[in-house]
Design a protein around this motif. Sequence first.
Motif, PDB file in Angstrom:
ATOM      1  N   ALA A  61       0.837  -1.193   0.000  1.00  0.00           N
ATOM      2  CA  ALA A  61       0.000   0.000   0.000  1.00  0.00           C
ATOM      3  C   ALA A  61       0.870   1.240   0.000  1.00  0.00           C
ATOM      4  O   ALA A  61       1.940   1.271   0.596  1.00  0.00           O
ATOM      5  CB  ALA A  61      -0.922  -0.019   1.214  1.00  0.00           C
ATOM      6  N   GLY A  62       0.390   2.230  -0.729  1.00  0.00           N
ATOM      7  CA  GLY A  62       1.152   3.475  -0.783  1.00  0.00           C
ATOM      8  C   GLY A  62       1.131   4.200  -2.117  1.00  0.00           C
ATOM      9  O   GLY A  62       0.865   5.367  -2.143  1.00  0.00           O
ATOM     10  N   PHE A  63       1.449   3.599  -3.282  1.00  0.00           N
ATOM     11  CA  PHE A  63       2.081   2.273  -3.389  1.00  0.00           C
ATOM     12  C   PHE A  63       3.586   2.396  -3.184  1.00  0.00           C
ATOM     13  O   PHE A  63       4.198   3.354  -3.656  1.00  0.00           O
ATOM     14  CB  PHE A  63       1.802   1.653  -4.764  1.00  0.00           C
ATOM     15  CG  PHE A  63       0.393   1.178  -4.952  1.00  0.00           C
ATOM     16  CD1 PHE A  63       0.005  -0.052  -4.447  1.00  0.00           C
ATOM     17  CD2 PHE A  63      -0.545   1.958  -5.608  1.00  0.00           C
ATOM     18  CE1 PHE A  63      -1.300  -0.509  -4.616  1.00  0.00           C
ATOM     19  CE2 PHE A  63      -1.840   1.526  -5.782  1.00  0.00           C
ATOM     20  CZ  PHE A  63      -2.233   0.295  -5.286  1.00  0.00           C
ATOM     21  N   ILE A  64       4.160   1.396  -2.499  1.00  0.00           N
ATOM     22  CA  ILE A  64       5.586   1.334  -2.234  1.00  0.00           C
ATOM     23  C   ILE A  64       6.088  -0.014  -2.726  1.00  0.00           C
ATOM     24  O   ILE A  64       5.477  -1.041  -2.447  1.00  0.00           O
ATOM     25  CB  ILE A  64       5.873   1.477  -0.726  1.00  0.00           C
ATOM     26  CG1 ILE A  64       5.333   2.808  -0.193  1.00  0.00           C
ATOM     27  CG2 ILE A  64       7.359   1.351  -0.427  1.00  0.00           C
ATOM     28  CD1 ILE A  64       5.400   2.931   1.316  1.00  0.00           C
ATOM     29  N   TRP A  65       7.182  -0.024  -3.492  1.00  0.00           N
ATOM     30  CA  TRP A  65       7.686  -1.301  -3.991  1.00  0.00           C
ATOM     31  C   TRP A  65       9.211  -1.316  -4.002  1.00  0.00           C
ATOM     32  O   TRP A  65       9.863  -0.275  -3.907  1.00  0.00           O
ATOM     33  CB  TRP A  65       7.142  -1.587  -5.386  1.00  0.00           C
ATOM     34  CG  TRP A  65       7.506  -0.591  -6.449  1.00  0.00           C
ATOM     35  CD1 TRP A  65       8.609  -0.593  -7.251  1.00  0.00           C
ATOM     36  CD2 TRP A  65       6.749   0.579  -6.817  1.00  0.00           C
ATOM     37  NE1 TRP A  65       8.587   0.493  -8.092  1.00  0.00           N
ATOM     38  CE2 TRP A  65       7.460   1.222  -7.861  1.00  0.00           C
ATOM     39  CE3 TRP A  65       5.543   1.135  -6.378  1.00  0.00           C
ATOM     40  CZ2 TRP A  65       7.003   2.397  -8.465  1.00  0.00           C
ATOM     41  CZ3 TRP A  65       5.091   2.307  -6.983  1.00  0.00           C
ATOM     42  CH2 TRP A  65       5.821   2.914  -8.004  1.00  0.00           C
ATOM     43  N   GLY A  66       9.753  -2.520  -4.124  1.00  0.00           N
ATOM     44  CA  GLY A  66      11.203  -2.640  -4.158  1.00  0.00           C
ATOM     45  C   GLY A  66      11.644  -4.060  -4.439  1.00  0.00           C
ATOM     46  O   GLY A  66      10.865  -5.011  -4.290  1.00  0.00           O
ATOM     47  N   THR A  67      12.909  -4.190  -4.837  1.00  0.00           N
ATOM     48  CA  THR A  67      13.490  -5.482  -5.218  1.00  0.00           C
ATOM     49  C   THR A  67      14.932  -5.560  -4.754  1.00  0.00           C
ATOM     50  O   THR A  67      15.661  -4.561  -4.806  1.00  0.00           O
ATOM     51  CB  THR A  67      13.444  -5.666  -6.741  1.00  0.00           C
ATOM     52  OG1 THR A  67      12.092  -5.569  -7.200  1.00  0.00           O
ATOM     53  CG2 THR A  67      14.013  -7.017  -7.161  1.00  0.00           C
ATOM     54  N   LEU A  68      15.326  -6.746  -4.309  1.00  0.00           N
ATOM     55  CA  LEU A  68      16.716  -7.049  -3.980  1.00  0.00           C
ATOM     56  C   LEU A  68      17.168  -8.219  -4.817  1.00  0.00           C
ATOM     57  O   LEU A  68      16.403  -9.140  -5.080  1.00  0.00           O
ATOM     58  CB  LEU A  68      16.851  -7.423  -2.499  1.00  0.00           C
ATOM     59  CG  LEU A  68      16.175  -6.552  -1.456  1.00  0.00           C
ATOM     60  CD1 LEU A  68      16.322  -7.191  -0.074  1.00  0.00           C
ATOM     61  CD2 LEU A  68      16.759  -5.152  -1.475  1.00  0.00           C
ATOM     62  N   CYS A  69      18.438  -8.208  -5.213  1.00  0.00           N
ATOM     63  CA  CYS A  69      19.056  -9.373  -5.852  1.00  0.00           C
ATOM     64  C   CYS A  69      20.216  -9.823  -4.977  1.00  0.00           C
ATOM     65  O   CYS A  69      21.054  -9.002  -4.589  1.00  0.00           O
ATOM     66  CB  CYS A  69      19.562  -9.034  -7.251  1.00  0.00           C
ATOM     67  SG  CYS A  69      20.378 -10.411  -8.106  1.00  0.00           S
TER      68      CYS A  69
END
Length: 345
Positions: A333-341
């Motif tokens: 929610a927020g929208f808030i997003w992210g990715t790690l490798c």
Amino acid sequence: MPETIASTAKSSGTRQAGLQFPVGIVGTGCHVPSDVVTNADLVRSLDTTDEWIVSRTGIRERRWLEAGRTTSDMCVAAARQALENSGRTAADIDAVIVATFTYDQPLPSTALIVKEALGAFNAFPLDLSQAACAGGVYGMLTAAHLLQNDRMRNVLVIGAECLSRVTDPEDRSTRVFFGDAAGAVVMSRTDPGFGMLSWDLDASLSYAVEIPSGGASLPTTAQTVDERQQFLKMDGRAVWVEATKRLPESIRATLDRAGLEPGDIDHYVLHQANLNIVHEAMDVLGVDRSRAGITVDKYGNTGAATVFTVLHQAMERGDVNRGDLLVVSGIGAGFIWGTLCLRAG
């Protein structure tokens, strides 16, 4: 994986991640409540069917926390398992990060409650209370940066939600989706070439998923309770559009920074919002769906805990080997997003 890609990622991973010291996951843990709530249970009180729930969400059952227990109880149970699997003790932990928007109460700190219960007396508590379902990703990236400090050796990151307490029992558009769980990881410095290789974060303000009352803008009153404004509200279509767009975009950006392609990744640890969203994201990336771990079918959407439930499941099954490449990606929610490798050490 082509040798040139592997060599590039191994030699420059920490630089690409913006980290001076390589940081990785050294132990995982997970806790789910014992009470199983099936679709058949929900159909008795909601205007829906098992077929509708399964076809739209992929969820067949979820766990709801027992009366008398709360979010911090699940956090402590998951944390203890992560500590045991990492070979660390509570006294070895320098920081406790808890990502949840279903905290025990607005004050005091849930992370502090967990720290005290664990006996992690050398750690400082840090609450991430509004990253929602992206909280696990944000918590791990925060830990990676804390571990750049010479005084930090081990950071405990927990994602947990008690969503059964904030979804409206009369609202089928939210009630069927969510479950309760906690997951945890211990993060420490690792060997060069392993651990976090790259990352990507972004956000775009939206009220498509919200809890309207209980904050400074709309304090809880008898009227807000009568209007059921204390419960989670969700525009499911908006979630689908954002998640299926942002997750693949963020994953590609993260992999570009590591010099990798989607097909190079051994394990996709994606936020379990909905089985169809996970499948759509994998299809957009052009990667076989089997590389994405699934827990949403048995646990539902557990918010900040979902990526940890998938990661722990893979670790417990022995699916992850040293040198394997993992992508951890979530949107909330927020929208808030992210990715790690990461490269498993």
